[in-house]
Write a protein that holds these residues in place. Structure first.
Motif, PDB file in Angstrom:
ATOM      1  N   PHE A  78      -2.658   3.698   3.493  1.00 22.51           N
ATOM      2  CA  PHE A  78      -2.040   2.837   2.482  1.00 22.51           C
ATOM      3  C   PHE A  78      -0.770   2.188   3.033  1.00 22.51           C
ATOM      4  O   PHE A  78      -0.542   0.996   2.880  1.00 22.51           O
ATOM      5  CB  PHE A  78      -1.724   3.666   1.223  1.00 22.51           C
ATOM      6  CG  PHE A  78      -1.094   2.862   0.119  1.00 22.51           C
ATOM      7  CD1 PHE A  78      -1.876   2.143  -0.768  1.00 22.51           C
ATOM      8  CD2 PHE A  78       0.294   2.816  -0.017  1.00 22.51           C
ATOM      9  CE1 PHE A  78      -1.300   1.386  -1.784  1.00 22.51           C
ATOM     10  CE2 PHE A  78       0.880   2.066  -1.020  1.00 22.51           C
ATOM     11  CZ  PHE A  78       0.080   1.352  -1.909  1.00 22.51           C
ATOM     12  N   LEU A  80      -1.563  -0.582   5.347  1.00 18.50           N
ATOM     13  CA  LEU A  80      -1.919  -1.808   4.634  1.00 18.50           C
ATOM     14  C   LEU A  80      -0.683  -2.481   4.058  1.00 18.50           C
ATOM     15  O   LEU A  80      -0.545  -3.701   4.103  1.00 18.50           O
ATOM     16  CB  LEU A  80      -2.917  -1.495   3.507  1.00 18.50           C
ATOM     17  CG  LEU A  80      -4.354  -1.217   3.946  1.00 18.50           C
ATOM     18  CD1 LEU A  80      -5.191  -0.771   2.753  1.00 18.50           C
ATOM     19  CD2 LEU A  80      -4.965  -2.459   4.584  1.00 18.50           C
ATOM     20  N   VAL A  85      -2.823  -3.574  -3.013  1.00 18.59           N
ATOM     21  CA  VAL A  85      -2.783  -3.264  -1.575  1.00 18.59           C
ATOM     22  C   VAL A  85      -4.180  -2.961  -1.052  1.00 18.59           C
ATOM     23  O   VAL A  85      -4.588  -3.467   0.002  1.00 18.59           O
ATOM     24  CB  VAL A  85      -1.811  -2.097  -1.303  1.00 18.59           C
ATOM     25  CG1 VAL A  85      -1.972  -1.579   0.125  1.00 18.59           C
ATOM     26  CG2 VAL A  85      -0.374  -2.548  -1.552  1.00 18.59           C
ATOM     27  N   LEU A 124       0.610  -6.195   4.594  1.00 18.73           N
ATOM     28  CA  LEU A 124       0.954  -7.122   3.508  1.00 18.73           C
ATOM     29  C   LEU A 124       2.349  -7.704   3.714  1.00 18.73           C
ATOM     30  O   LEU A 124       2.566  -8.918   3.583  1.00 18.73           O
ATOM     31  CB  LEU A 124       0.875  -6.389   2.152  1.00 18.73           C
ATOM     32  CG  LEU A 124       1.553  -7.050   0.954  1.00 18.73           C
ATOM     33  CD1 LEU A 124       0.976  -8.442   0.684  1.00 18.73           C
ATOM     34  CD2 LEU A 124       1.403  -6.174  -0.299  1.00 18.73           C
ATOM     35  N   LEU A 180      12.269  -3.863   3.507  1.00 21.67           N
ATOM     36  CA  LEU A 180      11.340  -2.887   2.930  1.00 21.67           C
ATOM     37  C   LEU A 180      10.482  -2.265   4.023  1.00 21.67           C
ATOM     38  O   LEU A 180      10.256  -1.044   4.032  1.00 21.67           O
ATOM     39  CB  LEU A 180      10.467  -3.560   1.862  1.00 21.67           C
ATOM     40  CG  LEU A 180       9.451  -2.656   1.165  1.00 21.67           C
ATOM     41  CD1 LEU A 180      10.130  -1.413   0.569  1.00 21.67           C
ATOM     42  CD2 LEU A 180       8.704  -3.412   0.078  1.00 21.67           C
ATOM     43  N   THR A 194       2.711  -8.762  -7.093  1.00 20.04           N
ATOM     44  CA  THR A 194       3.078  -8.302  -5.743  1.00 20.04           C
ATOM     45  C   THR A 194       4.583  -8.439  -5.518  1.00 20.04           C
ATOM     46  O   THR A 194       5.242  -7.503  -5.040  1.00 20.04           O
ATOM     47  CB  THR A 194       2.303  -9.108  -4.681  1.00 20.04           C
ATOM     48  OG1 THR A 194       0.905  -8.876  -4.858  1.00 20.04           O
ATOM     49  CG2 THR A 194       2.710  -8.708  -3.280  1.00 20.04           C
ATOM     50  N   GLU A 196      -6.497  -5.841  -0.215  1.00 21.24           N
ATOM     51  CA  GLU A 196      -6.186  -6.662   0.970  1.00 21.24           C
ATOM     52  C   GLU A 196      -6.308  -8.154   0.658  1.00 21.24           C
ATOM     53  O   GLU A 196      -6.829  -8.928   1.448  1.00 21.24           O
ATOM     54  CB  GLU A 196      -7.083  -6.262   2.149  1.00 21.24           C
ATOM     55  CG  GLU A 196      -6.949  -4.784   2.489  1.00 21.24           C
ATOM     56  CD  GLU A 196      -7.855  -4.341   3.639  1.00 21.24           C
ATOM     57  OE1 GLU A 196      -7.857  -4.999   4.688  1.00 21.24           O
ATOM     58  OE2 GLU A 196      -8.564  -3.324   3.463  1.00 21.24           O
ATOM     59  N   PHE A 197      -5.787  -8.523  -0.510  1.00 21.76           N
ATOM     60  CA  PHE A 197      -5.914  -9.918  -0.970  1.00 21.76           C
ATOM     61  C   PHE A 197      -5.287 -10.907  -0.004  1.00 21.76           C
ATOM     62  O   PHE A 197      -5.630 -12.079   0.015  1.00 21.76           O
ATOM     63  CB  PHE A 197      -5.265 -10.065  -2.352  1.00 21.76           C
ATOM     64  CG  PHE A 197      -3.770  -9.987  -2.316  1.00 21.76           C
ATOM     65  CD1 PHE A 197      -3.006 -11.125  -2.053  1.00 21.76           C
ATOM     66  CD2 PHE A 197      -3.097  -8.782  -2.502  1.00 21.76           C
ATOM     67  CE1 PHE A 197      -1.620 -11.054  -1.971  1.00 21.76           C
ATOM     68  CE2 PHE A 197      -1.717  -8.714  -2.425  1.00 21.76           C
ATOM     69  CZ  PHE A 197      -0.986  -9.843  -2.152  1.00 21.76           C
ATOM     70  N   TRP A 198      -4.291 -10.443   0.777  1.00 14.23           N
ATOM     71  CA  TRP A 198      -3.540 -11.360   1.641  1.00 14.23           C
ATOM     72  C   TRP A 198      -4.340 -11.768   2.877  1.00 14.23           C
ATOM     73  O   TRP A 198      -3.948 -12.688   3.569  1.00 14.23           O
ATOM     74  CB  TRP A 198      -2.220 -10.718   2.062  1.00 14.23           C
ATOM     75  CG  TRP A 198      -2.405  -9.455   2.837  1.00 14.23           C
ATOM     76  CD1 TRP A 198      -2.480  -9.314   4.197  1.00 14.23           C
ATOM     77  CD2 TRP A 198      -2.566  -8.135   2.290  1.00 14.23           C
ATOM     78  NE1 TRP A 198      -2.679  -7.996   4.537  1.00 14.23           N
ATOM     79  CE2 TRP A 198      -2.725  -7.252   3.390  1.00 14.23           C
ATOM     80  CE3 TRP A 198      -2.586  -7.616   0.996  1.00 14.23           C
ATOM     81  CZ2 TRP A 198      -2.913  -5.871   3.209  1.00 14.23           C
ATOM     82  CZ3 TRP A 198      -2.766  -6.251   0.821  1.00 14.23           C
ATOM     83  CH2 TRP A 198      -2.925  -5.395   1.924  1.00 14.23           C
ATOM     84  N   LYS A 199      -5.410 -11.048   3.131  1.00 16.13           N
ATOM     85  CA  LYS A 199      -6.290 -11.524   4.191  1.00 16.13           C
ATOM     86  C   LYS A 199      -7.049 -12.709   3.608  1.00 16.13           C
ATOM     87  O   LYS A 199      -7.083 -12.921   2.412  1.00 16.13           O
ATOM     88  CB  LYS A 199      -7.206 -10.391   4.642  1.00 16.13           C
ATOM     89  CG  LYS A 199      -6.353  -9.248   5.203  1.00 16.13           C
ATOM     90  CD  LYS A 199      -7.130  -8.103   5.757  1.00 16.13           C
ATOM     91  CE  LYS A 199      -6.131  -7.154   6.432  1.00 16.13           C
ATOM     92  NZ  LYS A 199      -6.760  -5.892   6.844  1.00 16.13           N
ATOM     93  N   LYS A 236       2.510 -10.455   6.279  1.00 17.35           N
ATOM     94  CA  LYS A 236       2.047 -11.752   5.778  1.00 17.35           C
ATOM     95  C   LYS A 236       3.005 -12.301   4.720  1.00 17.35           C
ATOM     96  O   LYS A 236       3.295 -13.496   4.673  1.00 17.35           O
ATOM     97  CB  LYS A 236       0.642 -11.626   5.161  1.00 17.35           C
ATOM     98  CG  LYS A 236      -0.488 -11.666   6.168  1.00 17.35           C
ATOM     99  CD  LYS A 236      -0.793 -13.074   6.645  1.00 17.35           C
ATOM    100  CE  LYS A 236      -1.654 -13.100   7.886  1.00 17.35           C
ATOM    101  NZ  LYS A 236      -3.002 -12.567   7.696  1.00 17.35           N
ATOM    102  N   LEU A 258       0.094  -1.777  -7.940  1.00 21.16           N
ATOM    103  CA  LEU A 258       0.361  -1.981  -6.512  1.00 21.16           C
ATOM    104  C   LEU A 258      -0.786  -1.431  -5.669  1.00 21.16           C
ATOM    105  O   LEU A 258      -1.223  -2.061  -4.704  1.00 21.16           O
ATOM    106  CB  LEU A 258       1.685  -1.311  -6.121  1.00 21.16           C
ATOM    107  CG  LEU A 258       2.052  -1.425  -4.639  1.00 21.16           C
ATOM    108  CD1 LEU A 258       2.247  -2.879  -4.228  1.00 21.16           C
ATOM    109  CD2 LEU A 258       3.308  -0.612  -4.320  1.00 21.16           C
ATOM    110  N   ALA A 259      -1.292  -0.265  -6.066  1.00 22.98           N
ATOM    111  CA  ALA A 259      -2.387   0.352  -5.286  1.00 22.98           C
ATOM    112  C   ALA A 259      -3.605  -0.561  -5.276  1.00 22.98           C
ATOM    113  O   ALA A 259      -4.266  -0.731  -4.235  1.00 22.98           O
ATOM    114  CB  ALA A 259      -2.746   1.714  -5.869  1.00 22.98           C
ATOM    115  N   LEU A 280       6.977  -5.191  -4.775  1.00 22.68           N
ATOM    116  CA  LEU A 280       7.717  -5.107  -3.510  1.00 22.68           C
ATOM    117  C   LEU A 280       9.225  -5.077  -3.768  1.00 22.68           C
ATOM    118  O   LEU A 280       9.962  -4.304  -3.142  1.00 22.68           O
ATOM    119  CB  LEU A 280       7.355  -6.280  -2.593  1.00 22.68           C
ATOM    120  CG  LEU A 280       5.900  -6.341  -2.101  1.00 22.68           C
ATOM    121  CD1 LEU A 280       5.701  -7.553  -1.177  1.00 22.68           C
ATOM    122  CD2 LEU A 280       5.486  -5.048  -1.390  1.00 22.68           C
TER     123      LEU A 280
END
Lengths: 545, 545
Positions: B194, B197, A244, B201, B184, A176, A247-250, B204, A240-241, A180
């Protein structure tokens, strides 16, 4: 008003004056009332204090008032001190209220092997929770690092990571970062010096190549095991797709980044309840403090000179009175008592806030499979969108034969639903969730069903929840929290606990609150609430991560 | 070829087949030759091995060959085993070569209080260095977490952070994350799912507000100490411009993100040399292994049937011979020996690579000021652009009275320059660097000058450097490294050590190399080098971070 553990306070002050370090560098530093400035109670003039509840807040109040000569009696309805600071060991009995929320029922008994334990309540101490660390040092409670995160931890997301094939923390975190950084790098079109430096920062930040692109990094692990002839190549990056859309950050992946969970955290060697055992031992052996167990308070009366408290003990109804009363009773329990001579404002404040539902599950494992060559996990937490929410590995007794795991720690609806289940059904649900992270949970010889423990804190008698669910956005909470920071009955009745602190759910909050109230009783702080009062944000604990 | 510590290998295999976990999840898993497949040397037919050097590689070779019945003699020029695995304690003498690089001179003697120690060589074990962890488990070496990074650590950058007012790790790390995420986020103009989302991300990831902007975060610490009436507010963020122009990411700030330094790392309780003590004890007490100390090899001759080695011991010149010879001698030392019967290719390989200069400085501190309310530092590393480069805090004996600090660990030119100084001048230089991080270094009662130790590894007799400075971009290194992976003299002479591994500077590399060579001697692996050989990248250790 600031106490320091520095051996040489004047050198420390000089240093700060010289360095300007008292500013941002000392952020989060604990400040405690200067109890050294309080006179000891004169002989024959000693004041008496009734402390209701032997949780961390009540015991800390007993410690601070007791060592200044106040005569304290702690009334505790349970058969142990500590409140939510509880560590499960072999033979420990777990009670919960029945379906109607009335009678306590023995749900099960912990059957861990002797020597194993699991913290059912608080499990970790941040490095900036200075009060907890200072009490541990003063009381001789040995501490060891609690590992909040290892990059070997895993994440399971239904529909994204197949069962038994979760993603490693190191891949999610670093792929990630890389993606980013590359996205941002691609937007930088200027060629000035600042932009050049920013590009260089992004290369290091995301492990980008010279062109500012991300094609994977050994930060995410190696593509294959090392051999003498092979220099490590990076594992292929997660796309990345995929990251994203997963939604791992939830569900808390970035929780370890937050200040409250940053390294270096600590835990007491041998279990969190070493703190309450040491506090209880200290106050009862060295100060004029009595702890009465199985003493259940039913009413508090402020209409007389001091405070009068009625409680049940050994089948009898007894009355005790004192100059002051410090209540460490959780607010949802306190509101069920008969309170006489209290203001309407105070009654409203007690009723304003609910306590959060939360469940934990613990497992004994007969082999530490998570530490084997395949898993390589030493401490930390794996995250899942299964109702168990999180899965903790022990930060103690590494490389030994057996161990205990926290197989669920959840909040909100997940906790409500899990709490409705009978303990056996909770364990079955928790096993399903754990098996998505570790297929070893399919083997009941490795993780036996009868060696599981479970607790739904909102159903535990005398507790009724995990922590006060303060919400700064709730106007009623703004009124209530401020009200609880000042005593009732002309300075005779005080509320303590993490429930009356900016750190709901943390022992540091309970200790801060106890110090605040002790300072009010001792006359070191005004008995009115501070003019401006911020409401604690407990929603952060459950939704903000 | 893969060994596993799992208690039940068949269940493990089944699990992996079911779960597909053998793929990316197991990346970095250690693979070791299957020594169980090797027959023990038959009685009366035992083979003899001369092992030159009792470093980690030599001792591991003695362990693996010794336990299969090979008769091993280890010749070690120093008065202790371990090589660069060295822990300084009271009374330990430190020798370095004189200015001309000739005679060893006693430079100073460690004067730490009894019970204190400091690792002068390797200091930490990654969780994926499975060989080191397995040998520790097998040998009963107790391990505890090594904390590589705490967010309380600090960074000093000349001209950016004033002396004595360094920046906290948590502010640099999290304010940078926040600013980059906000930059970003501001570029995202699409409104598809997308992008929605991705924005979430970023919120967070960087702790951005609802608008995707960064205005500071409690991740960086609180603006002021918590009180009951005050919910934590974030410290004001460091400005992006200040962060970028400080170039904080140079000089290793992001080193802890790399796989080799990710949590959970370990260290042996009581000092890294517990590993070599346990190895030495095991091989000499249980196997047919003799360790001769103060035995300095001067020549190796392959012209006879086996291997003949000449060495000085007790003023005499002695000769030993054996079927095999395993050299753990650092290449810069090996090339100074008289080598007879060796190929030109081998001689060239030995001469191809230099060893990296590196210095360490250690301090005893008479109070653990770094753990006080002001500093709150428990383990980890502070970074500086001063020549000391890095400053380590102890990951052991937290909350005790005294402790030891690594006051310098540097590379390249900084190490060369520091190595030229006399020990007293090195300590003075290191004190200057430390005082920019901690003004307590201005107090010589807190950190006494005569309790400092220092080592310049490139000047240490029989070592001559920190690690083989392999560079994959150097064509000569490509030839040399491959050459060193195969024996000389018809399978009689072998090179071991981290110098012949993809992990220069790591004990895991030394152990991997020893296992590889033991497997070649035992006939478990071919005695020719693998066809494709990657050159290790030691430049990564010093410049790539």
């Amino acid at each position: 008003m600031t106490t320091r553990t520095s051996a040489d306070p004047s050198a420390q002050a000089l240093y700060e004056a010289m360095s300007g370090l008292a500013g941002p560098l000392s952020s989060g530093e604990g400040a405690a009332p200067d109890f050294a400035a309080a006179p000891r109670a004169a002989a024959g003039e000693e004041k008496s204090v009734l402390i209701l509840g032997a949780g961390v807040g009540g015991l800390t109040a007993a410690y601070e008032l007791g060592r200044l000569g106040y005569r304290c009696t702690v009334l505790e309805p349970q058969t142990r001190t500590g409140g939510r600071n509880r560590t499960a060991r072999k033979g420990d009995k777990l009670y919960e209220l029945d379906g109607e929320g009335n009678s306590p029922v023995l749900t099960h008994t912990c059957a861990f092997d002797k020597g194993l334990y699991l913290n059912l309540g608080p499990g970790r101490i941040p490095y900036h929770h200075r009060r907890v660390l200072k009490y541990c040092t003063d009381l001789g409670v040995a501490l060891e690092p609690y590992i909040m995160e290892t990059t070997a931890n895993v994440v399971h997301r239904a529909g994204h990571t197949p069962p038994g094939r979760p993603w490693r923390n190191r891949r999610i975190a670093n792929d990630t970062r890389g993606h980013l950084a590359a996205l941002l790098s691609a937007t930088l079109t200027e060629s000035d010096e600042f932009t050049g430096l920013l590009r260089d920062l992004l290369r290091k930040f995301g492990d980008l190549d010279e062109e500012g692109e991300y094609h994977g990094s050994t930060r995410s692990g190696y593509a294959e095991p090392l051999e003498v002839q092979e220099f490590p190549r990076p594992a292929p990056p997660l796309a990345l797709a995929d990251l994203v859309t997963s939604e791992f950050w939830k569900h808390r992946f970035y929780q370890p980044v937050d200040y409250l969970w940053q390294a270096t955290m600590f835990q007491p060697v041998g279990g969190m309840d070493k703190i309450v055992h040491a506090l209880t031992e200290r106050v009862t052996s060295e100060y004029d403090v009595t702890v009465e167990l199985k003493a259940e308070v039913t009413s508090v009366d402020l209409t007389g000179d001091g405070v009068s408290v009625t409680y049940r003990s050994g089948g009898q109804e007894l009355t005790a009175s004192a100059d002051y009363c410090v209540s460490n009773i959780p607010l949802p329990v306190l509101k069920q008592l008969t309170l006489t001579g209290f203001s309407t404002e105070f009654r409203n404040a007690v009723e304003a806030v609910g306590f959060a539902p939360t469940c934990k599950v613990g497992w004994q494992a007969n082999r530490r499979f998570w530490e084997n060559d395949h898993n390589q996990i030493y401490g930390g937490i794996s995250w899942t969108d299964h109702p168990i929410t999180q899965f903790w590995y022990p930060s103690n007794d590494y490389f030994s034969k057996t161990g205990t795991l926290t197989g669920a720690y959840n909040f909100g609806d997940h906790a409500e639903e899990m709490g409705k289940l009978a303990p056996g059904d909770r364990l079955r649900l928790a096993r399903d969730g754990a098996a998505q992270l570790h297929r070893e949970f399919l083997e009941k010889t490795t993780v036996p069903q009868d060696l599981g423990v479970t607790i739904a804190w909102h159903k535990v008698p005398h507790q009724l929840g995990g922590w006060a669910d303060w919400d700064p956005a709730d106007p009623a909470h703004q009124v209530a929290y401020k009200q609880l920071l000042q005593p009732e009955g002309d300075g005779r009745f005080y509320v303590v606990g993490d429930q009356a602190s900016p750190l709901p759910g943390w022992q540091e909050g309970a200790m801060m609150s106890a110090q605040y109230v002790a300072a009010q009783i001792l006359g070191l702080l005004p008995r009115t609430a501070p003019e401006t009062v911020q409401v604690p944000d407990a929603t952060f604990l459950t939704q903000g991560l």
